[in-house]
Design a protein around this motif. Structure first.
Motif, mmCIF file in Angstrom:
data_model
loop_
_atom_site.group_PDB
_atom_site.id
_atom_site.type_symbol
_atom_site.label_atom_id
_atom_site.label_comp_id
_atom_site.label_asym_id
_atom_site.label_seq_id
_atom_site.Cartn_x
_atom_site.Cartn_y
_atom_site.Cartn_z
ATOM 1 N N VAL A 1 11.394 19.446 29.992
ATOM 2 C CA VAL A 1 12.611 18.850 30.525
ATOM 3 C C VAL A 1 12.185 17.829 31.571
ATOM 4 N N GLY A 2 12.498 16.585 31.315
ATOM 5 C CA GLY A 2 12.183 15.534 32.269
ATOM 6 C C GLY A 2 13.391 15.234 33.136
ATOM 7 N N PHE A 3 13.141 14.811 34.350
ATOM 8 C CA PHE A 3 14.223 14.376 35.217
ATOM 9 C C PHE A 3 13.743 13.177 36.009
ATOM 10 N N ALA A 4 14.666 12.292 36.317
ATOM 11 C CA ALA A 4 14.312 10.984 36.854
ATOM 12 C C ALA A 4 13.927 10.992 38.331
ATOM 13 N N GLU A 5 14.621 11.781 39.119
ATOM 14 C CA GLU A 5 14.358 11.718 40.549
ATOM 15 C C GLU A 5 13.569 12.936 41.012
ATOM 16 N N HIS A 6 12.862 12.762 42.092
ATOM 17 C CA HIS A 6 12.155 13.893 42.685
ATOM 18 C C HIS A 6 13.188 14.797 43.335
ATOM 19 N N MET A 7 12.937 16.089 43.282
ATOM 20 C CA MET A 7 13.852 17.037 43.908
ATOM 21 C C MET A 7 13.050 18.102 44.637
ATOM 22 N N SER A 8 13.712 18.802 45.508
ATOM 23 C CA SER A 8 13.045 19.856 46.267
ATOM 24 C C SER A 8 12.631 20.983 45.318
ATOM 25 N N PRO A 9 11.649 21.776 45.708
ATOM 26 C CA PRO A 9 11.254 22.910 44.866
ATOM 27 C C PRO A 9 12.417 23.861 44.572
ATOM 28 N N SER A 10 13.273 24.105 45.548
ATOM 29 C CA SER A 10 14.390 25.023 45.308
ATOM 30 C C SER A 10 15.388 24.440 44.313
ATOM 31 N N ALA A 11 15.640 23.146 44.377
ATOM 32 C CA ALA A 11 16.535 22.505 43.412
ATOM 33 C C ALA A 11 15.927 22.549 42.013
#
Length: 83
Positions: free
Chosen positions: A59-69
């Motif tokens: 699963v790819g996602f475009a923006e960086h997110m926090s580990p918890s997210a």
């Protein structure tokens, strides 16, 4: 071996490290264990790694997110009783 288990791997590219991780997971847990990789930096090198593991769901996602997210997103993708 563990058909009711999903292992989640959260990464930002790093094809060498994710390849080592996937190799270890498959050696220890077996091919029946479900594996989901959340990768925020898909590229040609990571696609080559994932091609070696056809049972892995990427699963790819475009923006960086926090580990918890990222863990929350991963939990939404699981269909086994154990994560």
């Amino acid at each position: 071996m563990y058909s009711n288990l999903t292992i989640g791997i959260i990464t930002c590219g790093r094809p060498t490290k994710v390849a080592a991780c996937l190799k270890s997971v498959h050696a220890k847990a077996g091919r029946d264990t479900k594996v989901i990789v959340l990768d925020s930096s898909l590229n040609d090198a990571t696609h080559k790694v994932y091609a070696d593991y056809p049972g892995v769901r990427v699963v790819g996602f475009a923006e960086h997110m926090s580990p918890s997210a990222a863990r929350c997103l991963l939990a939404q993708k699981v269909d086994t009783p154990l994560l």
